[in-house]
Structures are given as C-alpha cells and as structure tokens.
Design a protein around this motif. Sequence first.
Motif, PDB file in Angstrom:
ATOM      1  N   ASP A  38      49.810 -17.061 -50.827  1.00 12.78           N
ATOM      2  CA  ASP A  38      49.678 -18.438 -51.318  1.00 12.78           C
ATOM      3  C   ASP A  38      50.930 -19.270 -51.041  1.00 12.78           C
ATOM      4  O   ASP A  38      50.853 -20.464 -50.790  1.00 12.78           O
ATOM      5  N   ILE A  39      52.080 -18.625 -51.105  1.00 16.43           N
ATOM      6  CA  ILE A  39      53.354 -19.363 -51.031  1.00 16.43           C
ATOM      7  C   ILE A  39      54.275 -18.666 -50.036  1.00 16.43           C
ATOM      8  O   ILE A  39      54.327 -17.431 -50.001  1.00 16.43           O
ATOM      9  N   VAL A  40      54.992 -19.460 -49.230  1.00 11.82           N
ATOM     10  CA  VAL A  40      55.912 -18.868 -48.236  1.00 11.82           C
ATOM     11  C   VAL A  40      57.308 -19.456 -48.404  1.00 11.82           C
ATOM     12  O   VAL A  40      57.462 -20.675 -48.555  1.00 11.82           O
ATOM     13  N   PHE A  41      58.294 -18.583 -48.378  1.00 12.79           N
ATOM     14  CA  PHE A  41      59.700 -18.988 -48.328  1.00 12.79           C
ATOM     15  C   PHE A  41      60.227 -18.649 -46.943  1.00 12.79           C
ATOM     16  O   PHE A  41      59.913 -17.586 -46.399  1.00 12.79           O
ATOM     17  N   LEU A  46      62.044 -21.175 -39.015  1.00 14.72           N
ATOM     18  CA  LEU A  46      60.877 -20.284 -38.997  1.00 14.72           C
ATOM     19  C   LEU A  46      59.637 -20.974 -39.548  1.00 14.72           C
ATOM     20  O   LEU A  46      58.539 -20.816 -39.025  1.00 14.72           O
ATOM     21  N   LEU A  47      59.833 -21.769 -40.614  1.00 12.45           N
ATOM     22  CA  LEU A  47      58.671 -22.478 -41.188  1.00 12.45           C
ATOM     23  C   LEU A  47      58.084 -23.419 -40.127  1.00 12.45           C
ATOM     24  O   LEU A  47      56.867 -23.554 -40.013  1.00 12.45           O
ATOM     25  N   PHE A  50      56.169 -21.492 -37.243  1.00  6.89           N
ATOM     26  CA  PHE A  50      54.868 -20.928 -37.628  1.00  6.89           C
ATOM     27  C   PHE A  50      54.044 -21.934 -38.441  1.00  6.89           C
ATOM     28  O   PHE A  50      53.212 -21.549 -39.250  1.00  6.89           O
ATOM     29  N   ALA A  51      54.281 -23.220 -38.182  1.00  5.62           N
ATOM     30  CA  ALA A  51      53.637 -24.282 -38.972  1.00  5.62           C
ATOM     31  C   ALA A  51      52.113 -24.159 -38.941  1.00  5.62           C
ATOM     32  O   ALA A  51      51.445 -24.344 -39.965  1.00  5.62           O
ATOM     33  N   GLU A  52      51.570 -23.807 -37.778  1.00  7.23           N
ATOM     34  CA  GLU A  52      50.114 -23.741 -37.680  1.00  7.23           C
ATOM     35  C   GLU A  52      49.560 -22.599 -38.556  1.00  7.23           C
ATOM     36  O   GLU A  52      48.617 -22.790 -39.316  1.00  7.23           O
ATOM     37  N   LEU A  53      50.191 -21.447 -38.412  1.00  3.93           N
ATOM     38  CA  LEU A  53      49.760 -20.278 -39.193  1.00  3.93           C
ATOM     39  C   LEU A  53      49.888 -20.543 -40.703  1.00  3.93           C
ATOM     40  O   LEU A  53      49.089 -20.061 -41.502  1.00  3.93           O
ATOM     41  N   LEU A  54      50.912 -21.314 -41.065  1.00  2.00           N
ATOM     42  CA  LEU A  54      51.203 -21.521 -42.490  1.00  2.00           C
ATOM     43  C   LEU A  54      50.593 -22.810 -43.025  1.00  2.00           C
ATOM     44  O   LEU A  54      50.826 -23.170 -44.188  1.00  2.00           O
ATOM     45  N   SER A  55      49.824 -23.475 -42.181  1.00  2.00           N
ATOM     46  CA  SER A  55      49.338 -24.803 -42.559  1.00  2.00           C
ATOM     47  C   SER A  55      48.545 -24.747 -43.874  1.00  2.00           C
ATOM     48  O   SER A  55      47.732 -23.835 -44.100  1.00  2.00           O
ATOM     49  N   GLY A  56      48.804 -25.707 -44.744  1.00  2.00           N
ATOM     50  CA  GLY A  56      48.104 -25.795 -46.032  1.00  2.00           C
ATOM     51  C   GLY A  56      48.744 -24.957 -47.125  1.00  2.00           C
ATOM     52  O   GLY A  56      48.323 -25.023 -48.283  1.00  2.00           O
ATOM     53  N   LYS A  57      49.763 -24.164 -46.775  1.00  2.78           N
ATOM     54  CA  LYS A  57      50.394 -23.322 -47.804  1.00  2.78           C
ATOM     55  C   LYS A  57      51.592 -24.046 -48.415  1.00  2.78           C
ATOM     56  O   LYS A  57      52.250 -24.835 -47.731  1.00  2.78           O
ATOM     57  N   VAL A 101      53.364 -14.149 -52.747  1.00  6.35           N
ATOM     58  CA  VAL A 101      54.452 -14.878 -52.092  1.00  6.35           C
ATOM     59  C   VAL A 101      54.941 -14.069 -50.894  1.00  6.35           C
ATOM     60  O   VAL A 101      55.033 -12.842 -50.975  1.00  6.35           O
ATOM     61  N   ALA A 102      55.261 -14.760 -49.789  1.00  4.64           N
ATOM     62  CA  ALA A 102      55.916 -14.091 -48.652  1.00  4.64           C
ATOM     63  C   ALA A 102      57.259 -14.747 -48.400  1.00  4.64           C
ATOM     64  O   ALA A 102      57.379 -15.977 -48.454  1.00  4.64           O
ATOM     65  N   VAL A 103      58.258 -13.925 -48.157  1.00  3.38           N
ATOM     66  CA  VAL A 103      59.540 -14.422 -47.658  1.00  3.38           C
ATOM     67  C   VAL A 103      59.557 -14.066 -46.187  1.00  3.38           C
ATOM     68  O   VAL A 103      59.413 -12.891 -45.822  1.00  3.38           O
TER      69      VAL A 103
END
Length: 254
Positions: A38-41, A46-47, A50-57, A101-103
């Motif tokens: 649900d949440i990425v740090f 890096l954010l 990987f914007a596409e992969l993390l989109s909406g998070k 959560v993922a770091v």
Amino acid sequence: MTDTIQAGPRCGLYLVSAGIGDPDSITVKAQKILRGVDIVFGIPRLLEAFAELLSGKESHPAGHGLFSPLARRDTPEEEVEAMERRTRATIRAAAAAGKTVAVLDYGDAMIFGPQAGYLAEFADLNPIVVPGVSCFNAANAALGRDVTGGRRSRSVILAASADTRDDYGGTDTLDKLAATGSTLVFFTMRGDLPSLVERLARHLPGSTPIAIVAHAGADERQTVLRATLDTVLESTQDAKPPFEHLVYVGDFLG
Ligand SMILES: C[S@@+](CC[C@H](N)C(=O)[O-])C[C@H]1O[C@@H](n2cnc3c(N)ncnc32)[C@H](O)[C@@H]1O
C-alpha cells in the motif's frame, strides 16, 4: 491488490531491492511485492525511476541511513530525529490499519545498504528482505572474469574504501586484507581514488592489476577501466570517478 505477497507469518514491511543501474534489473519478485503493497518509502531517484510501477500508491522519502548512525554522519541530530518520528508514525499507523509497506533500496540492501536500519526498528512487523542485483554482481558481469579465480587465491573480499584508512579501528586492516591475496572489491562511497591507490601501493606491488567499474548495470553509461596500481591514476587522467564506481584489485584481472 492482485499479486500474492507472502505465505507464512504476516509481514508488515518489505525491504525491496530495485536492482542496479537500469530499472529493468529489478527482479520479477520485487515487482510483485511492490505492486501488492500500500505504501512505499524510497529515495526520490528510485521513486521516480519506478513511477509507473508505483503509480497510485502513497509514497514517502526513505531518507538515508535512518534508524542507524549513518543518518547522523552528515545531518544534524534534530533533523534526523524529526524524520525518524514522521517515518515511524506513518509505518506504525499503516501497520495498525493492516496495510503493508515497502522500503525501496538499490543493489543488495544487505551490502553497505543505507536502509538496513528499518529492519531493527520494525522487527516486530516481521520484515522481509527481497533480494536484488548488487552493483557487485553487475560489475562482475562487466568485467567478465571469475572474481574467485585468482592465480593463487579463490576468494573475494568486499570492503569499504574508507575503512582502509590508517585510523580505521577494525581488525580487518588493509595490510591483512592485502596479505590474503584474495580479490579485493572496494565500495567507494565518497572516497578519494588517489588516496586509496596510495594506501594499496604500500602493501601490494605496483604491477598489481586494478579495474574501476563505473555505473555498473547501466547499459548506456557503464565503463570499465583496467590498469595497474602504478598506472591507474595516469589512466584516469585525474578525473574524479562518479559516486557509482567500484574498485577491483587482484590477479584475477591479469
Ligand atoms: C551505500 S553503497 C550501496 C551498495 C548497494 N547496496 C549494492 O549492493 O549495490 C554505495 C556504493 O556502491 C557502489 N555503487 C553503487 N551503485 C553502483 C554502480 N551502478 N556501479 C558501480 N558501483 C556502484 C559505489 O561504490 C557506491 O559508493
């Protein structure tokens, strides 16, 4: 959430490798985990990558070395504490709400990894480390040599170039490392190449092969320089290598 994350004890926190160099060196498993949380740090670079992969998070800055002495090296204590407080509050609230959560870190998060402090801080969330390609793996590939295949040795030592300094307090001093005859691989951080070469030359012959691999794993930018301890500084023409470089020393290169 479409991907299965993890069977077994419930994990609230993942430390995920993004791979190294080009974004496509991330593993399939790491992608699955990232899609599912649900949440990425992460650090901004890096954010963004990987914007596409993390989109909406929901995403947050991970800092550098939080929950460890590393963060305190160059940043005032109050600033570090404030960031740790914010990070702790976000992760604790997420865990209480049943969110994961993922770091995100790069390379092998367990080799000089700046985000390892999260593991101890949130040990009760049963953190899982998701492995990935280290710059060490990518640079080995760039060199195309078996790093454990020295003429008279079959081992490799990973070290930090800063820890070769004369005032280093550990037991694994440079003279002892050099005496093994093992392949030596130096993670350089913001280290100074001329002084590393000067210290190596105190313990190894000038004819010892050395290689510098920069931007390992980044197809367009990766470079490999091969020389000897005697010639390497001349070969670099005094140009300061980028932050992303590893120094290899040993006769496996010969
Ligand atoms: C804090 S360490 C992190 C290493 C990371 N955990 C890994 O396994 O790749 C940072 C150091 O790794 C090395 N490094 C990081 N990225 C690199 C790259 N793409 N190519 C070569 N060396 C790299 C440099 O020596 C840099 O100073």
